[in-house]
Design an enzyme around this catalytic site. Structure first.
Site, PDB file in Angstrom:
ATOM      1  N   GLU A  43     -18.453  82.752 -39.779  1.00  0.00           N
ATOM      2  CA  GLU A  43     -19.115  81.453 -39.955  1.00  0.00           C
ATOM      3  C   GLU A  43     -18.002  80.427 -39.894  1.00  0.00           C
ATOM      4  OE1 GLU A  43     -19.726  78.324 -41.983  1.00  0.00           O
ATOM      5  OE2 GLU A  43     -20.524  79.531 -43.642  1.00  0.00           O
ATOM      6  N   CYS A  71     -19.276  73.491 -45.236  1.00  0.00           N
ATOM      7  CA  CYS A  71     -19.574  73.704 -43.815  1.00  0.00           C
ATOM      8  C   CYS A  71     -20.875  73.024 -43.429  1.00  0.00           C
ATOM      9  CB  CYS A  71     -19.606  75.181 -43.492  1.00  0.00           C
ATOM     10  SG  CYS A  71     -20.376  76.152 -44.760  1.00  0.00           S
TER      11      CYS A  71
HETATM   12  P1  NAP Z   1      -8.606  79.745 -42.182  1.00  0.00           P
HETATM   13  O1  NAP Z   1      -7.315  79.162 -41.793  1.00  0.00           O
HETATM   14  O2  NAP Z   1      -9.521  80.138 -41.081  1.00  0.00           O
HETATM   15  O3  NAP Z   1      -8.323  80.996 -43.125  1.00  0.00           O
HETATM   16  C1  NAP Z   1      -9.366  81.797 -43.654  1.00  0.00           C
HETATM   17  C2  NAP Z   1      -8.878  83.228 -43.843  1.00  0.00           C
HETATM   18  O4  NAP Z   1      -8.690  83.821 -42.565  1.00  0.00           O
HETATM   19  C3  NAP Z   1      -7.548  83.324 -44.566  1.00  0.00           C
HETATM   20  O5  NAP Z   1      -7.561  84.492 -45.359  1.00  0.00           O
HETATM   21  C4  NAP Z   1      -6.548  83.479 -43.438  1.00  0.00           C
HETATM   22  O6  NAP Z   1      -5.471  84.271 -43.855  1.00  0.00           O
HETATM   23  C5  NAP Z   1      -7.344  84.269 -42.422  1.00  0.00           C
HETATM   24  N1  NAP Z   1      -6.950  83.991 -41.043  1.00  0.00           N
HETATM   25  C6  NAP Z   1      -6.944  82.774 -40.426  1.00  0.00           C
HETATM   26  N2  NAP Z   1      -6.553  82.907 -39.153  1.00  0.00           N
HETATM   27  C7  NAP Z   1      -6.320  84.229 -38.962  1.00  0.00           C
HETATM   28  C8  NAP Z   1      -5.881  85.003 -37.851  1.00  0.00           C
HETATM   29  N3  NAP Z   1      -5.613  84.433 -36.668  1.00  0.00           N
HETATM   30  N4  NAP Z   1      -5.734  86.321 -38.018  1.00  0.00           N
HETATM   31  C9  NAP Z   1      -5.996  86.907 -39.203  1.00  0.00           C
HETATM   32  N5  NAP Z   1      -6.395  86.234 -40.285  1.00  0.00           N
HETATM   33  C10 NAP Z   1      -6.568  84.914 -40.176  1.00  0.00           C
HETATM   34  O7  NAP Z   1      -9.435  78.756 -43.108  1.00  0.00           O
HETATM   35  P2  NAP Z   1      -8.984  77.885 -44.371  1.00  0.00           P
HETATM   36  O8  NAP Z   1      -7.597  78.235 -44.771  1.00  0.00           O
HETATM   37  O9  NAP Z   1     -10.025  78.058 -45.369  1.00  0.00           O
HETATM   38  O10 NAP Z   1      -9.075  76.402 -43.883  1.00  0.00           O
HETATM   39  C11 NAP Z   1      -8.549  75.926 -42.673  1.00  0.00           C
HETATM   40  C12 NAP Z   1      -9.621  75.180 -41.899  1.00  0.00           C
HETATM   41  O11 NAP Z   1     -10.786  75.996 -41.764  1.00  0.00           O
HETATM   42  C13 NAP Z   1     -10.164  73.928 -42.549  1.00  0.00           C
HETATM   43  O12 NAP Z   1      -9.378  72.804 -42.317  1.00  0.00           O
HETATM   44  C14 NAP Z   1     -11.521  73.811 -41.957  1.00  0.00           C
HETATM   45  O13 NAP Z   1     -11.449  73.170 -40.714  1.00  0.00           O
HETATM   46  C15 NAP Z   1     -11.966  75.213 -41.727  1.00  0.00           C
HETATM   47  N6  NAP Z   1     -12.914  75.742 -42.745  1.00  0.00           N
HETATM   48  C16 NAP Z   1     -14.202  75.881 -42.400  1.00  0.00           C
HETATM   49  C17 NAP Z   1     -15.091  76.399 -43.309  1.00  0.00           C
HETATM   50  C18 NAP Z   1     -16.525  76.604 -42.974  1.00  0.00           C
HETATM   51  O14 NAP Z   1     -17.295  76.831 -43.876  1.00  0.00           O
HETATM   52  N7  NAP Z   1     -16.930  76.584 -41.748  1.00  0.00           N
HETATM   53  C19 NAP Z   1     -14.674  76.780 -44.568  1.00  0.00           C
HETATM   54  C20 NAP Z   1     -13.338  76.629 -44.897  1.00  0.00           C
HETATM   55  C21 NAP Z   1     -12.478  76.128 -43.961  1.00  0.00           C
HETATM   56  P3  NAP Z   1      -3.962  83.751 -43.883  1.00  0.00           P
HETATM   57  O15 NAP Z   1      -4.007  82.305 -44.267  1.00  0.00           O
HETATM   58  O16 NAP Z   1      -3.324  84.647 -44.872  1.00  0.00           O
HETATM   59  O17 NAP Z   1      -3.512  83.966 -42.508  1.00  0.00           O
END
Ligand code: NAP
Length: 523
Positions: free
Chosen positions: A255, A292
């Site tokens: 998601e 989200c």
């Molecule tokens: P994220 O960067 O996607 O990280 C979420 C999880 O996925 C973390 O445990 C991260 O681990 C892991 N991850 C991310 N990229 C990965 C990859 N390429 N390979 C393996 N694991 C990976 O999300 P976030 O830290 O919560 O927030 C960053 C951005 O996500 C926000 O600025 C926002 O735009 C978006 N977001 C969207 C929602 C939604 O509900 N749609 C919710 C939260 C955030 P590591 O950090 O340990 O790599």
């Protein structure tokens, strides 16, 4: 998960309100530890999937009880790691416990297994019809990625974990690195529940880490059979691509981003513009916009009434959103500021209202921008999610252009229509267009606030998710982690209880196309 005094590969939670690292480092799990956790989960699977429903019910309810018993410590640690206010965290924890109980109720009632029975017709011409019986079985070990923005409800004991356990799948969680202390406490609560109800230990494990290698190792592990993820588009797509590239590809229920367009039709603007403006500003700024379902785009027809309405929203935001909220992590704040700046740099986009900086760490300043539909159509990237308390107000020249914008929308979690009955008659086609774009359509409401109940759909076409056929909220979420299996001409004593003639579980079943709780009678 262990904390350690070792300095090797330790990571620390940051208090977003102060920008300081919190005491107590967390050690990143090694590849060998990840392998051991998944192996243990696989061993537990064969036992867990055969457990009678009441045993899974006991586990889910006990997890909820353990969380409730540790409420004070959980919210205290969580607020320092996320800066989310205590009332919000109490509410979210209650929701998390309710989710576990909802799935316990689903398993207890039992019909979720989707039993379908087509009776044999040995005399059928030209060929006899076999006896066919279908139900849902769990996929195997599920890897769950905890979300940063819901440290309880979409994290270690959140909806993905609850639905996977309810399905009979052991769960290995990758805790979000922004709240490792919260994850550890929730993980310990689940461990205690697993022990208390005497389930095999591997039914649940928590893996912690702050590098993508950790999550990738879990996704690529050959014994992992499905992934649940909530987070960024980049992360979700990378995990989906990796899972698809495995020798055995597996489903990824990611998601990701959503802008949640809100359409305000002319009659609604005339009748209740002030009420809509208030509701919109509350929804845009709720939780510092870190949902989200945040309404990131508002669309209306250009008119003097719309101009007044836009003035009302701008005025309400400037009045109500003076003190910026604190965002979850410095990286999320950076991504938000970059996104707002990128938007404002597009020719034709103007800032019409904004909060005032207090120069506090991680503050998320609310913004409203405005553009014409023509600008949006020229720059479709303006419709992409900017995760935080901002929204783009878009005015269309006429109905045809409004429909054109709707037709060009990518997938979103929600779309909202504010309309009078007369608007709905005149713009009925809009609803038909939006049905193809989203998982949930709202009428005269606001998209933030997702009810956890059987009819909820929290999903939508790509890029909102990687699989539009599913929901990550509500009881339908269980089917992400099951698959149908059919038994042909099996003797009664070799069938699972759910499919036996006598219906010993007393569940609803589809027999020859009709729902019934009756036993199977001879044709
Ligand atoms: P994220 O960067 O996607 O990280 C979420 C999880 O996925 C973390 O445990 C991260 O681990 C892991 N991850 C991310 N990229 C990965 C990859 N390429 N390979 C393996 N694991 C990976 O999300 P976030 O830290 O919560 O927030 C960053 C951005 O996500 C926000 O600025 C926002 O735009 C978006 N977001 C969207 C929602 C939604 O509900 N749609 C919710 C939260 C955030 P590591 O950090 O340990 O790599």
């Amino acid at each position: 998960m262990k904390t350690t005094n070792d300095t090797e590969n330790l990571f620390y939670a940051i208090n977003p309100a102060t920008g300081e690292a919190l005491p107590g480092g967390f050690r990143e799990h090694t590849a060998a530890e990840i392998d051991a956790a998944v192996q243990e989960a696989e061993q537990a699977f064969e036992i867990f999937r055969r457990e009678p429903p009441q045993r899974k019910v006991a586990l889910l309810r006990r997890i909820g009880e353990e969380l409730e018993a540790n409420r004070a410590a959980l919210v205290a640690v969580c607020t320092t790691e996320t800066a989310l206010p205590l009332p919000r965290l109490h509410g979210e924890l209650t929701r998390t416990i309710n989710q576990l109980n909802l799935f316990a109720g689903l398993v207890e009632e039992g019909s979720w297994v989707g039993a379908r029975i087509d009776r044999a017709q040995p005399q059928r011409q030209p060929a006899p019809k076999p006896d066919l019986r279908q139900w849902q079985i769990p996929l195997g070990v599920v890897c769950v990625f905890g979300a940063s923005n819901f440290p309880f409800a979409f994290s270690v004991a959140g909806g993905d974990t609850a639905s996977a356990l309810a399905a009979g799948c052991p769960v290995v969680v990758k805790g979000h690195p922004a709240h490792p202390g919260t994850s550890a406490l929730v993980g310990q609560a689940i461990d205690r529940a697993v022990q208390a109800v005497e389930m095999p230990k591997g039914v649940f494990s928590l893996i912690q880490g702050h590098s993508t290698d950790v999550g990738m190792a879990m996704v690529m592990h050959p014994l992992v059979k499905a992934v649940g993820f909530t987070g960024s588009t980049g992360g979700g797509k990378a995990i989906f691509a990796a899972a698809s590239s495995r020798p055995e590809p597996i489903p990824v229920y990611a998601e990701m981003g959503s802008t949640n367009p809100v359409f305000i039709l002319p009659g609604a603007i005339k009748e209740k513009s002030e009420q809509i403006a208030q509701g919109l500003v509350s929804s845009i700024t709720l939780g510092t916009g870190q949902f989200c379902t945040n309404p990131g785009m508002v669309l209306a027809l250009d008119s003097p009434e719309t101009a007044r309405f836009i003035g009302e929203i701008a005025g309400t935001l400037e009045k109500n959103a003076t003190t910026p909220g604190i965002m979850l992590t410095p990286a999320i704040q950076q991504a938000y500021n970059d996104g707002v700046l990128r938007m404002q740099q597009v020719k034709g986009v103007s800032k019409i209202a904004g909060g005032v900086s207090r120069n506090a760490p991680c503050e998320g300043i609310a913004y409203l921008m405005q553009a014409s539909a023509a600008t949006l159509l020229r720059h479709p990237a303006l419709a992409e999610e900017v995760f935080g308390p901002s929204s783009l107000l878009v005015t269309a020249e006429d109905k045809a252009q409004l429909y054109q914008v709707a037709e060009r929308l990518e997938g979103h979690l929600t779309a909202t229509v504010h309309a009078t009955p007369a608007d709905l008659e005149e713009y009925g086609e809009l609803v038909k267009i939006l049905e193809r774009k989203v998982g949930r359509l709202l009428f005269n409401g606001f998209p933030t606030g997702v009810e956890v109940s059987p009819a909820m759909v929290h999903g939508g076409p790509f890029p909102a998710t990687t699989d539009s056929r599913s929901t990550s909220v509500g009881t339908g979420a269980i089917y992400r982690f099951t698959r149908p299996v059919c038994y042909q001409d099996f003797p009664e004593n070799a069938l699972p209880d759910a499919l036996k003639d006598e219906n010993p579980l007393g569940i609803w079943r589809l027999i020859d196309g009709a729902f019934t709780k009756d036993r199977v009678s001879a044709v």
